[in-house]
Design a protein around this motif. Structure first.
Motif: not given
Length: 251
Positions: A88-99
């Protein structure tokens, strides 16, 4: 591995961009245990989690890591995930275009394929998805949203606990998951970890703070300073750190 040991780290030296950060870490985690790793900024906590997950920018220069009978350092990040490691990341990343739905379907079925199991049917997957979303108190409409896009900090952390519940890993690493969370969100994170705990699994909770450990009671607490584990104790060690700070804790 003998004596129920799930993870064994011996004399681990590792770093990034030529800079040594871990300077001889030794750590043993047995099945069924929750270990808390605490320490000041720059101690090497996130580096330890990154090395365990196999982030390629981190280089191990010496030492060994054995996980569930495997030489972890010979495994790719994907193989580590399939073997049961979740970060579980300290800073979760965004993944645009993927639900979230498509992301989790791909992740769950990839793990099942690696284990020689058939993919879940559409109906079985949706049932699992709804069950785990309810478990972490995520609204059903979140399933259609892009992964972490437009999420608040708390929503991102809750989404990661949801992912962990879906994948049901053998070893969960929470890297400062409590950062920036209010008490209600902390409780949801803790409920997720406590509900997933079993005699076969283990968790590593990396944190600066004692508050999360009021809800997730660790079996063992380690203090990491300057790339070394300088103190190991029980739950009371976290209380002492909270009262007195990290200074002098290794004495």
């Amino acid at each position: 591995m003998e004596n129920g040991i799930l993870l064994q780290i011996k004399d681990l030296h590792a770093g990034i961009e030529g800079r040594e950060i871990l300077k001889g870490v030794n750590l043993t985690i047995r099945r069924g245990e929750i270990h808390a790793v605490m320490g000041p900024n720059g101690a090497g906590k996130s580096t330890l989690s990154a090395v365990l997950a196999g982030k390629p920018e981190y280089r191990v220069t010496s030492g060994s890591i054995e996980f569930a009978g495997h030489n972890l350092l010979e495994m790719t990040p994907e193989e580590r995930s399939w073997a049961g490691i979740f970060l579980s990341f300290q800073y979760p990343v965004e993944i645009p275009g993927v639900s979230i739905t498509n992301f989790m379907k791909t992740a769950v079925n990839a793990r099942r394929k690696a284990a020689g199991e058939p993919e879940l049917s559409a109906g079985a997957f949706l049932k699992l998805l709804k069950e785990k979303m309810a478990f972490v108190q995520m609204k059903p409409e979140f399933a259609k949203r892009e992964v972490n896009v437009g999420f608040s900090g708390g929503e991102k952390k809750r989404n990661e606990i949801f992912q962990m519940a879906m994948i049901d890993p053998l070893f969960g690493i929470l890297d400062e998951t409590d950062s920036g969370l209010d008490v209600d969100a902390l409780k949801i994170v803790a409920e997720g970890v406590n509900a997933l705990k079993s005699p076969e699994k283990a968790f590593m909770i990396i944190t600066h703070y004692q508050k999360l450990l009021e809800y997730i009671v660790p079996d063992v607490v380690h203090v990491l300073k300057d790339g070394l584990i300088v103190k190991t104790g029980g739950r009371d060690l976290a209380d002492r750190i909270w009262q007195n700070g990290f200074e002098g804790i290794d004495e």
